[in-house]
Design a protein around this motif. Structure first.
Motif, PDB file in Angstrom:
ATOM      1  N   ASN A   1     -10.245   5.258  29.462  1.00  0.00           N
ATOM      2  CA  ASN A   1      -9.261   5.312  28.381  1.00  0.00           C
ATOM      3  C   ASN A   1      -8.853   3.937  27.871  1.00  0.00           C
ATOM      4  O   ASN A   1      -8.180   3.836  26.840  1.00  0.00           O
ATOM      5  N   LYS A   2      -9.264   2.879  28.590  1.00  0.00           N
ATOM      6  CA  LYS A   2      -9.075   1.533  28.038  1.00  0.00           C
ATOM      7  C   LYS A   2     -10.077   1.259  26.925  1.00  0.00           C
ATOM      8  O   LYS A   2      -9.864   0.346  26.115  1.00  0.00           O
ATOM      9  N   MET A   3     -11.169   2.020  26.914  1.00  0.00           N
ATOM     10  CA  MET A   3     -12.153   1.903  25.843  1.00  0.00           C
ATOM     11  C   MET A   3     -11.654   2.735  24.667  1.00  0.00           C
ATOM     12  O   MET A   3     -11.711   3.967  24.686  1.00  0.00           O
ATOM     13  N   ASN A   4     -11.147   2.070  23.618  1.00  0.00           N
ATOM     14  CA  ASN A   4     -10.488   2.800  22.541  1.00  0.00           C
ATOM     15  C   ASN A   4     -11.444   3.645  21.697  1.00  0.00           C
ATOM     16  O   ASN A   4     -11.013   4.409  20.848  1.00  0.00           O
ATOM     17  N   ARG A   5     -12.739   3.522  21.955  1.00  0.00           N
ATOM     18  CA  ARG A   5     -13.712   4.323  21.193  1.00  0.00           C
ATOM     19  C   ARG A   5     -14.413   5.338  22.079  1.00  0.00           C
ATOM     20  O   ARG A   5     -15.483   5.842  21.740  1.00  0.00           O
ATOM     21  N   CYS A   6     -13.799   5.648  23.216  1.00  0.00           N
ATOM     22  CA  CYS A   6     -14.459   6.561  24.157  1.00  0.00           C
ATOM     23  C   CYS A   6     -14.664   7.942  23.551  1.00  0.00           C
ATOM     24  O   CYS A   6     -15.716   8.565  23.761  1.00  0.00           O
ATOM     25  N   SER A   7     -13.691   8.448  22.792  1.00  0.00           N
ATOM     26  CA  SER A   7     -13.833   9.777  22.190  1.00  0.00           C
ATOM     27  C   SER A   7     -14.980   9.799  21.190  1.00  0.00           C
ATOM     28  O   SER A   7     -15.797  10.741  21.169  1.00  0.00           O
TER      29      SER A   7
ATOM     30  N   GLU B   1     -16.734  -3.879  33.041  1.00  0.00           N
ATOM     31  CA  GLU B   1     -17.969  -4.548  32.617  1.00  0.00           C
ATOM     32  C   GLU B   1     -18.756  -3.678  31.635  1.00  0.00           C
ATOM     33  O   GLU B   1     -19.320  -4.179  30.648  1.00  0.00           O
ATOM     34  N   ILE B   2     -18.789  -2.372  31.883  1.00  0.00           N
ATOM     35  CA  ILE B   2     -19.472  -1.452  30.961  1.00  0.00           C
ATOM     36  C   ILE B   2     -18.783  -1.466  29.603  1.00  0.00           C
ATOM     37  O   ILE B   2     -19.438  -1.523  28.556  1.00  0.00           O
ATOM     38  N   ASN B   3     -17.445  -1.424  29.622  1.00  0.00           N
ATOM     39  CA  ASN B   3     -16.682  -1.475  28.362  1.00  0.00           C
ATOM     40  C   ASN B   3     -16.953  -2.769  27.608  1.00  0.00           C
ATOM     41  O   ASN B   3     -17.158  -2.771  26.386  1.00  0.00           O
ATOM     42  N   GLN B   4     -16.964  -3.881  28.344  1.00  0.00           N
ATOM     43  CA  GLN B   4     -17.156  -5.185  27.705  1.00  0.00           C
ATOM     44  C   GLN B   4     -18.544  -5.297  27.091  1.00  0.00           C
ATOM     45  O   GLN B   4     -18.706  -5.826  25.981  1.00  0.00           O
ATOM     46  N   ASP B   5     -19.550  -4.764  27.785  1.00  0.00           N
ATOM     47  CA  ASP B   5     -20.916  -4.789  27.239  1.00  0.00           C
ATOM     48  C   ASP B   5     -20.995  -4.002  25.937  1.00  0.00           C
ATOM     49  O   ASP B   5     -21.646  -4.438  24.970  1.00  0.00           O
ATOM     50  N   ALA B   6     -20.325  -2.844  25.920  1.00  0.00           N
ATOM     51  CA  ALA B   6     -20.351  -2.021  24.709  1.00  0.00           C
ATOM     52  C   ALA B   6     -19.661  -2.738  23.547  1.00  0.00           C
ATOM     53  O   ALA B   6     -20.150  -2.728  22.409  1.00  0.00           O
ATOM     54  N   LEU B   7     -18.537  -3.381  23.832  1.00  0.00           N
ATOM     55  CA  LEU B   7     -17.820  -4.100  22.779  1.00  0.00           C
ATOM     56  C   LEU B   7     -18.623  -5.287  22.272  1.00  0.00           C
ATOM     57  O   LEU B   7     -18.609  -5.598  21.066  1.00  0.00           O
TER      58      LEU B   7
END
Length: 800
Positions: A428-434, A359-365
Motif C-alpha cells: 500500500n506504500k506503492m500508490n499505483r498498486c491498484s 526494493e520492488i517498489n523502488q524498481d517499479a518507480l
C-alpha cells in the motif's frame, strides 16, 4: 547369603508363656548379634521366628523405646565403620591429582602436579560410586530383614508415637552417617563425581550412565526429615548441578558466539538441548529436565538469538535469500522455546519483507521515471512492463514466504499475521498498486490465459486475488478494473466470458455483493445489447435491405460503466453523412422500443472495420471510430491533395487530445502509416498537412491500427489525477451515506463512536481518513441531516 525377596515374613505374635520380666541386655545382645550377622551376609543361619519373639517380648514388656534407640545406635555405628573402612580410601584416591616421581639421582623425590587423565578420572569416580551403591544395596537389604523381626514394634510403638518405621529410620541413618558424614564428606564426593562425569560427557567422553543412574536413584530415595517432597537429590545435589550448568553454558554461549556462524550456532544449540534432555531422562532425575532446559535456553537462546537472527553474514536475511530452510526451522523452534510470541523472529521477518518490498517498489518507480533504463523493454511499453514486473515480483515474494511459513514454521498463525501486515505495509506504500494489479488481470484476461485449462486459469486468478487482499483502497482498484473491463467488453478482447465471470465471483467472495454489482451490470448490458442488435438487424433487413454498412451498437447503462456524462459530452464528433444516417436509424428504432430514454453517443469507446484501396491491393483496417471519421474525409479528395490539421478538426469536431492521438496512429507509426504527414515528425502541430498514402504496403490483408495512447496502458499523471478526483468524489458520497445510515439506526451517537463505526463500514472499500469523516460530518450538519446536542457538542442527534 541373604535373600533379597520383596515379600515380607508374616509372623503371628507368640503366646505369652512367660509372664515375668525380661532382661533387655540379654535380649538386645541376641538381636544385635543377629543384625551383625545380617551385615556379614550370614542371615541364612538365623531363626527369624526366635528373633521376632525376642523383639516382640521386649516391646510387650515396655522396652520399645530402648529397643528403638539401640537399633539406631547400632546401625549408625556400623555405617560409620563402613565409611571409614570401605569408602574413605576410595574417596581419597578419586581426589588425588598429584603423582610422585623420582627426579635425578641420590634418591631425591619431587612432587609435581599432574592432572588426572579423563579415563583415570572417569574410572576412579565410577569405582567410588559403585562402592557407595554396593553399601547402599546391602544396607537396604539388611533394613528389610531387620524391619521383619521388629515388625511388632513398627505396628505398636512407632505407629502410636508417629515415629519413622524401622526401614525408614534405617534410610535416614544412611543419609546422616554415610551421605552426610562430616568426617569423610562422602556425599560431597558423590556430588563432585557425578558432576565430573556430566562434564566429561559434555566434552564428548563416554561415561557409565547405569552406575550414575543407580546413584541418583539412591539420592532420590533418601528423603529429608520434615520437608515434604524434598530428597537428598533435590536438596543437596540438584542445586550444585544447576549452578555448575549455569557456569558451563555461560561460557559455552560466549564460545559459540565467538567461534560459530549462525547456522553452526543453531545446530550446536539444538544439540545441547537434546543432550541435556536425554541426560536428565536417562540417568538424572526427570524433575531436573525443565530446570536444565531453562538454563540452556536462557544462555544459548535468549542471550544470543537476536544477534544470530540479525547477523550481517549468516543471519535471517542470508537464510531467506539462500533458501536455508533447515536453518529457518531451527530458528523457529528455538525462538518458540523461549518466547511463545516469537517476537524477535516476527519482527526480523517483517523488516526483511518490508525491505524487499521497498526494493520492488523502488524498481517499479525507476522504470516509470526512466523508461529508457528498462532492460529489454521499449520506452513506449516500459510503464506497462513495470506494472507486470511489479505484480509478478510481489506475488513471487509472497509465494516464497508462504513456502517458508508452511515448510519451516508449521503455518504458525502469529507469524502469518506478521507476514500479512508486512506485505500490506509495502504494497500500500506503492500508490499505483491498484492500477498495476488491474493491468495484470487485464493482460491475462485478454491474452495471458489463452490456451490454459480451466484449473490453470483459476490458479492465475487466485494469485491476483491474493494480491488484491492486501490492497486497502479497494475502491481505487474497482475504478481501474471497471475501466479495463469496459475496454475488454466493448472491444471484444476478452478471451472468455466464463473466465471474466469467474473473476467477478472471486471478487464478490472477497468483498461482498455491493462491490461487484456494477461489474455484473456491465455484463447484463452487453447481453441486452447483443439481443437488441439481433432485433435491429432483422428490422434493417425489412426496412433497408440495400444497406451496405453494418453497425453494431452497445447500449450501456451510464451508472454501471466508468464513463460519466461530462466525459461523454467532451467526446464530440461530426460523423460522415452515411454513418449519421445509420446512427439516426438506430436512434429511432431504440426510442420506439424504449419511450422516454435518451441515447448519448460515445465515439471514443468504439471501433470500425473499413476497406481501403491502395495502389497495389486492398486492405481491411480495424481502427477507432475517430480514425474512421478522419479517413472518410480523404474519400472526397483527389490524389495528391491534402488537409491541414485545422481543416480536419473543423470537419470532425474531434477534441484536440483525441485528434492528435489518432493522427499519430495513422501518420506517424511506421507500420501503419495510412496518411502522409508534412513535415514528418513525431509531434502533431496545427500547421501540419495530411494526405492519403496511396502507396501503403503490408503483407497482411487485415491490419489493426491501435490508438497511440493505448500502447502504454498505464495512466499519465493527468489521467491519474482525474481518476483520483473521481475516486475522492465517490468516497465523499460513500462517507455521507454511511453517516446517515448509522445515525438513522442509532438516533444519538458520540463523535468518536460515530467515526469508529463509519471507519468500520467503509474499511472493506477503502481506509477512510479521520479528517475526511470529520469534514463529511460537518457537511451533514450544514445540510441538517444531523445536529449537535445542546448539552454536549460531541454528541449528535439524527434529524428525520
Amino acid at each position: 547369603m541373604m535373600s533379597s525377596g520383596k515379600s515380607r515374613v508374616k509372623m503371628r505374635p507368640p503366646r505369652n508363656r512367660d509372664s515375668g520380666d525380661v532382661n533387655f541386655d540379654d535380649s538386645w545382645g541376641v538381636l544385635s548379634t543377629a543384625m551383625q550377622e545380617m551385615y556379614r551376609k550370614n542371615a541364612s543361619r538365623l531363626s527369624y521366628e526366635e528373633l521376632y519373639r525376642t523383639a516382640y517380648t521386649l516391646v510387650l514388656k515396655k522396652h520399645a523405646e530402648r529397643l528403638y534407640n539401640s537399633f539406631k545406635t547400632f546401625v549408625a555405628q556400623h555405617l560409620r565403620e563402613i565409611v571409614g573402612s570401605e569408602l574413605a580410601p576410595l574417596a581419597s584416591n578419586t581426589t588425588n591429582s598429584l603423582l610422585t616421581s623420582t627426579i635425578g639421582g641420590g634418591g631425591l623425590t619431587s612432587t609435581i602436579a599432574v592432572p588426572l587423565a579423563a579415563a583415570d578420572k572417569r574410572e576412579g569416580g565410577i569405582r567410588f560410586l559403585k562402592a557407595a551403591k554396593a553399601q547402599w544395596d546391602d544396607h537396604c537389604l539388611c533394613m528389610r530383614m531387620i524391619s521383619d523381626i521388629l515388625m511388632y514394634m513398627d505396628r505398636v510403638y512407632c505407629k502410636e508415637l508417629q515415629l519413622p518405621l524401622i526401614y525408614d529410620a534405617g534410610l535416614a541413618l544412611f543419609r546422616d552417617h554415610v551421605v552426610r558424614n562430616n568426617e569423610f564428606q562422602v556425599g560431597e564426593h558423590i556430588y563432585a563425581i557425578i558432576l565430573d562425569q556430566i562434564q566429561l560427557e559434555r566434552d564428548g567422553d563416554i561415561v557409565d550412565t547405569s552406575t550414575i543412574k543407580a546413584t541418583v536413584l539412591m539420592l532420590e530415595s533418601l528423603t529429608e526429615d520434615k520437608i515434604d517432597g524434598e530428597t537428598v537429590y533435590s536438596r543437596s545435589f540438584e542445586p550444585k548441578y544447576l549452578r555448575s550448568s549455569v557456569d558451563f553454558y555461560t561460557a559455552e554461549a560466549e564460545k559459540l558466539a565467538r567461534e560459530c556462524d549462525s547456522s553452526q550456532y543453531l545446530i550446536k544449540t539444538e544439540k545441547r538441548l537434546q543432550e541435556e534432555y536425554f541426560r536428565a531422562m536417562s540417568y538424572l532425575s526427570v524433575t531436573s529436565e525443565p530446570k536444565i532446559t531453562k538454563i540452556v535456553e536462557e544462555n544459548l537462546i535468549t542471550k544470543n538469538i537476536v544477534s544470530v537472527i540479525k547477523s550481517d553474514t549468516y543471519g535471517l536475511t542470508f537464510m531467506i535469500s539462500n533458501d536455508r530452510f533447515d536453518d529457518l526451522k531451527r530458528v523457529y523452534r528455538l525462538c518458540k522455546r523461549v518466547d511463545p510470541e516469537k517476537t524477535d523472529l516476527r519482527s526480523a521477518m517483517m523488516a526483511r519483507i518490508i525491505q524487499q518490498g521497498g526494493e520492488i517498489n523502488q524498481d517499479a518507480l525507476e522504470c516509470l521515471k526512466h523508461p529508457d533504463k528498462s532492460k529489454g523493454v521499449t520506452a513506449q511499453n516500459a510503464a506497462t512492463a513495470a506494472a507486470f514486473k511489479w505484480v509478478e515480483e510481489v506475488l513471487g515474494l509472497k509465494e516464497k514466504y508462504d513456502r517458508i511459513l508452511n515448510e519451516t514454521m508449521d503455518g504458525d498463525n502469529q507469524v502469518q499475521t506478521s507476514l500479512t501486515n508486512a506485505f500490506s505495509s509495502f504494497i500500500n506504500k506503492m500508490n499505483r498498486c491498484s492500477e498495476f494489479l488491474s493491468l495484470f488481470i487485464d493482460d491475462n484476461l485478454k491474452k495471458g490465459l489463452k490456451g490454459k485449462t480451466e484449473d490453470e486459469a483459476e490458479a492465475v486468478l487466485d494469485r491476483a486475488i491474493t494480491l488484491f487482499r492486501y490492497i486497502t483502497d479497494k475502491d481505487m482498484f474497482e475504478t481501474y478494473y471497471k475501466t479495463h473491463l469496459a475496454k475488454r467488453l466493448l472491444g471484444g478482447r476478452s478471451i472468455s466470458d466464463d473466465v471474466e465471470r469467474m473473476m467477478i465471483t472471486k471478487l464478490k467472495m472477497e468483498v461482498g455483493f455491493s462491490f461487484t454489482t456494477k461489474l455484473e451490470g456491465m455484463f447484463k448490458d452487453m447481453k441486452v445489447s447483443n439481443d437488441m442488435m439481433q432485433d435491429y438487424k432483422a428490422h434493417v433487413q425489412n426496412t433497408d435491405p440495400e444497406r451496405t454498412i453494418e453497425m453494431s451498437v452497445s447500449v450501456l447503462t451510464s451508472t454501471n460503466w466508468p464513463v460519466s456524462l461530462s466525459t461523454i459530452e467532451s467526446h464530440t464528433c461530426v460523423y460522415p453523412p452515411e454513418i449519421e444516417r445509420i446512427k439516426r436509424s438506430f436512434e429511432k428504432f431504440y426510442v420506439d422500443r424504449h419511450s422516454g430514454r435518451v441515447l448519448t453517443w460515445n465515439p471514443n469507446m468504439g471501433n470500425a472495420d473499413i476497406r481501403v484501396t491502395f495502389r497495389k491491393r486492398k486492405h481491411e483496417l480495424n481502427v477507432s471510430t475517430y480514425a474512421m471519421v478522419i479517413l472518410m474525409l480523404f474519400n472526397d479528395l483527389a490524389d495528391g491533395e491534402s488537409l491541414r490539421y485545422e481543416e480536419i478538426k473543423a470537419a470532425t469536431s474531434i477534441p484536440d487530445n483525441e485528434l492528435i492521438r489518432n493522427l499519430q496512429s495513422l501518420a506517424v507509426v511506421p507500420k501503419t502509416r495510412i496518411l502522409i504527414k508534412q513535415p514528418m515528425s513525431k509531434d502533431i502541430s496545427p500547421t501540419d498537412r495530411f494526405s492519403f498514402n496511396l502507396g501503403f504496403e503490408s503483407q497482411y490483408i487485415r491490419i489493426k491500427i491501435p490508438t497511440v495512447a493505448y500502447i502504454n496502458k498505464t495512466e499519465t499523471d493527468s489521467e491519474r489525477k482525474g481518476t483520483m478526483d473521481k475516486v475522492d468524489e465517490l468516497r465523499r458520497y460513500q462517507t455521507d451515506a454511511a453517516i446517515v445510515r448509522i445515525m438513522k439506526a442509532r438516533k444519538t451517537l458520540e463523535h468518536n463512536i460515530l467515526v469508529a463505526e463509519v471507519t468500520g463500514q467503509l474499511s472493506s472499500h477503502f481506509h477512510p481518513d479521520a479528517a475526511l469523516i470529520k469534514k463529511r460530518i460537518d457537511a451533514m450538519l450544514e445540510r441538517e441531516y444531523i445536529e449537535r446536542s445542546a448539552e454536549n457538542r460531541q454528541v449528535y442527534h439524527y434529524l428525520a
